[in-house]
Design a protein around this motif. Structure first.
Motif, PDB file in Angstrom:
ATOM      1  N   GLU A   1       7.084  10.539  -0.544  1.00  0.00           N
ATOM      2  CA  GLU A   1       7.193   9.602  -1.481  1.00  0.00           C
ATOM      3  C   GLU A   1       8.552   8.932  -1.398  1.00  0.00           C
ATOM      4  O   GLU A   1       9.452   9.756  -1.423  1.00  0.00           O
TER       5      GLU A   1
ATOM      6  N   THR B   1      10.713   7.411  -3.002  1.00  0.00           N
ATOM      7  CA  THR B   1      11.893   7.541  -3.942  1.00  0.00           C
ATOM      8  C   THR B   1      12.436   8.793  -3.925  1.00  0.00           C
ATOM      9  O   THR B   1      13.481   9.357  -3.667  1.00  0.00           O
TER      10      THR B   1
ATOM     11  N   THR C   1      11.758   4.600 -11.927  1.00  0.00           N
ATOM     12  CA  THR C   1      10.725   3.759 -12.112  1.00  0.00           C
ATOM     13  C   THR C   1      10.915   2.347 -11.264  1.00  0.00           C
ATOM     14  O   THR C   1      10.002   1.723 -10.694  1.00  0.00           O
TER      15      THR C   1
ATOM     16  N   GLN D   1      10.298   3.016  -7.804  1.00  0.00           N
ATOM     17  CA  GLN D   1       8.793   3.070  -7.278  1.00  0.00           C
ATOM     18  C   GLN D   1       8.435   1.624  -7.210  1.00  0.00           C
ATOM     19  O   GLN D   1       7.553   1.522  -6.300  1.00  0.00           O
TER      20      GLN D   1
ATOM     21  N   HIS E   1       6.595   0.083  -3.840  1.00  0.00           N
ATOM     22  CA  HIS E   1       5.178  -0.096  -4.047  1.00  0.00           C
ATOM     23  C   HIS E   1       4.416  -0.813  -3.037  1.00  0.00           C
ATOM     24  O   HIS E   1       3.739  -0.597  -2.275  1.00  0.00           O
TER      25      HIS E   1
ATOM     26  N   ASN F   1       4.738   0.563   0.287  1.00  0.00           N
ATOM     27  CA  ASN F   1       3.842   1.596   0.632  1.00  0.00           C
ATOM     28  C   ASN F   1       2.313   1.124   0.835  1.00  0.00           C
ATOM     29  O   ASN F   1       1.664   1.928   1.678  1.00  0.00           O
TER      30      ASN F   1
ATOM     31  N   TRP G   1       0.656   9.428  -1.790  1.00  0.00           N
ATOM     32  CA  TRP G   1       0.863   8.250  -2.514  1.00  0.00           C
ATOM     33  C   TRP G   1       0.712   6.803  -1.667  1.00  0.00           C
ATOM     34  O   TRP G   1       0.843   7.273  -0.398  1.00  0.00           O
ATOM     35  N   PRO G   2       0.521   5.964  -2.099  1.00  0.00           N
ATOM     36  CA  PRO G   2       0.422   5.704  -3.518  1.00  0.00           C
ATOM     37  C   PRO G   2      -0.852   6.364  -3.805  1.00  0.00           C
ATOM     38  O   PRO G   2      -1.729   6.723  -2.978  1.00  0.00           O
TER      39      PRO G   2
END
Ligand code: A3P
Length: 422
Positions: free
Chosen positions: A230, A232, A368, A371, A375, A378, A395-396
């Protein structure tokens, strides 16, 4: 004395005052003399019985130890390697087209001679005799830094047909090393049997501009492994490693929040290397200019931490290797909080303490923000462009893929090329 031979009693002998024997003289001995001699004879015979018994016990002990030792040796050398059966159903669903046959001899070598070779203890004669060679890698773990590259390499090395290059070679990303030529690179590889495959890992390859072209020039059909976490979490892990280095040198360092967020714009700082590295699509784009998607396999690094076996079985399949790594080879070490490796009943190991560091607390609003920033990248990297059928991805968050498992043919991850710039 009436009938039968007379003997003094045990108690009398032990007391040192044997009762006199029959009053009749025995060849001129008094009863007490005879009794005393008999006592000594009895004691000598008891003593010799004890010695015989002790010797017998000793022999049995030595024999038992030999038997147990031999059994342990046999189990250690061949047992685990040959009898390990995959327990995950993946193998039954995803079949490499023609699994290679790995001779048992090779499995023994893996733990015997090859181990010696790695320590530099094998002679030239042994190398020649066993037809050992230093082979260029047929698969490379090209990244991503802090994705779990070391864990992946070590776990794959559990496979009898895989031989790992222990050190990061940094041949393709380091101009000085690259200038030394391909023979220098080959010379850095471990000895292996001809049918085995050598794997090296240098995570810097993934983000270094020149590397895809250089690897392509060496072997255009090489298999490429990318392990991702992931983004982050990966960035924080990256930061933690640098922070630890600074602390070791008694230097101060910025807080993660100050590096990851641009103070002027309050937006994510895309100039920060830990952030840029986590934009996986951006780097993959460069690789896809040289290699078709079929030559890549993406490993879910988060899942490798929590449930490594299915990830490893997918890699075995991708490399067209028979499934040999089993749950037996991986055990959870509660102290470390990670899975460790079991080669056989006598040899197991966990990764070094530098793997699995405690991350610093990061402001949740920054987490946050990051992420949200990652996003869309990703999505492009993971969701819409390639598939990992038969497997949920970390993820996601996605639901189980609807594609049928048969789309994962010949052990290759299906994904379409993506080309876009960040
Ligand atoms: P952290 O230190 O942030 O936890 P790399 O080898 O690419 O540098 O990756 C290091 C990461 O591998 C570690 O990151 C850790 O989480 C992860 N990892 C995965 N499996 C592991 C294992 N079995 N033992 C230790 N670390 C493991």
């Amino acid at each position: 004395m009436t009938g039968g031979a007379w003997r003094p009693s045990n108690a009398a002998c032990l007391s040192g005052r044997p009762e006199p024997g029959p009053s009749r003289d025995l060849d001129g001995w008094s009863g007490r003399q005879a009794s005393s001699v008999l006592c000594r004879l009895l004691s000598a015979s008891r003593h010799s019985d004890e010695i015989t018994e002790a010797l017998l016990r000793q022999k049995l002990f030595v024999l038992g130890s030999l038997v147990i030792g031999s059994v342990l040796y046999l189990v250690a050398r061949v047992g685990t390697l040959d009898r390990l059966q995959p327990i995950c159903p993946i193998e039954s669903r995803i079949h490499p087209s023609e699994p290679e046959q790995i001779p048992l001899r090779a499995l023994q070598f893996k733990r015997g001679l090859l181990h010696e070779l790695r320590k530099g203890n094998a002679s030239k004669e042994q190398i020649r005799l066993h037809n050992l060679v230093q082979q260029l890698p047929r698969a490379i773990i090209i990244g991503v830094r802090k994705g779990g590259t070391r864990a992946l390499l070590e776990m794959l090395n559990l496979h009898p047909a895989v031989v790992k290059a222990s050190q990061e070679i940094h041949f393709f990303d380091n101009d000085k090393n690259y200038a030394r030529g391909i023979d220098w690179y080959r010379g850095k590889m471990p000895f292996s049997l001809p049918h085995q495959i050598t794997i090296e890992k240098s995570p810097a390859y993934f983000i270094t501009e020149e590397v895809p072209e250089r690897i392509f020039k060496m072997n255009s059909s090489i298999k490429l492994l990318i392990i991702v976490r992931e983004p982050t979490t990966r960035a924080v892990s990256d930061y933690t490693q640098v922070l630890e280095g600074k602390e070791r040198k008694n230097k101060t360092y910025h807080k993660f929040e100050n590096l990851a967020i641009d103070a002027n714009t309050c937006e994510v700082n895309t100039k920060y290397k830990a952030v840029r590295t986590s934009i996986y699509t951006k780097h993959l784009e460069r690789w896809l200019k040289y290699f078709p998607v079929e030559q890549f396999h993406i490993v879910d690094g988060d899942r490798l931490i929590t449930d490594p076996l299915p990830e490893l079985q997918l890699v075995e399949s991708f490399l067209n290797l028979p499934s040999r790594i089993s749950q037996y080879n991986l055990y959870f070490n509660a102290t470390r909080g990670f899975y460790c490796l079991r080669f056989n009943i006598v040899f197991n190991k966990c990764l070094a303490g530098s793997k699995g560091r405690i991350h610093p607390e990061v402001d949740p609003s920054v987490v946050t923000k990051l992420q949200k920033f990652f996003h869309p990248f990703n999505q492009k990297f993971y969701q819409s462009r390639f598939h990992r059928p038969c497997q949920r991805v970390g993820w996601p968050r996605l639901s189980a893929p609807s594609r049928s498992c048969s789309s994962y043919q010949d052990g290759v991850v299906l994904m379409s090329p993506i080309l876009f710039a960040v």
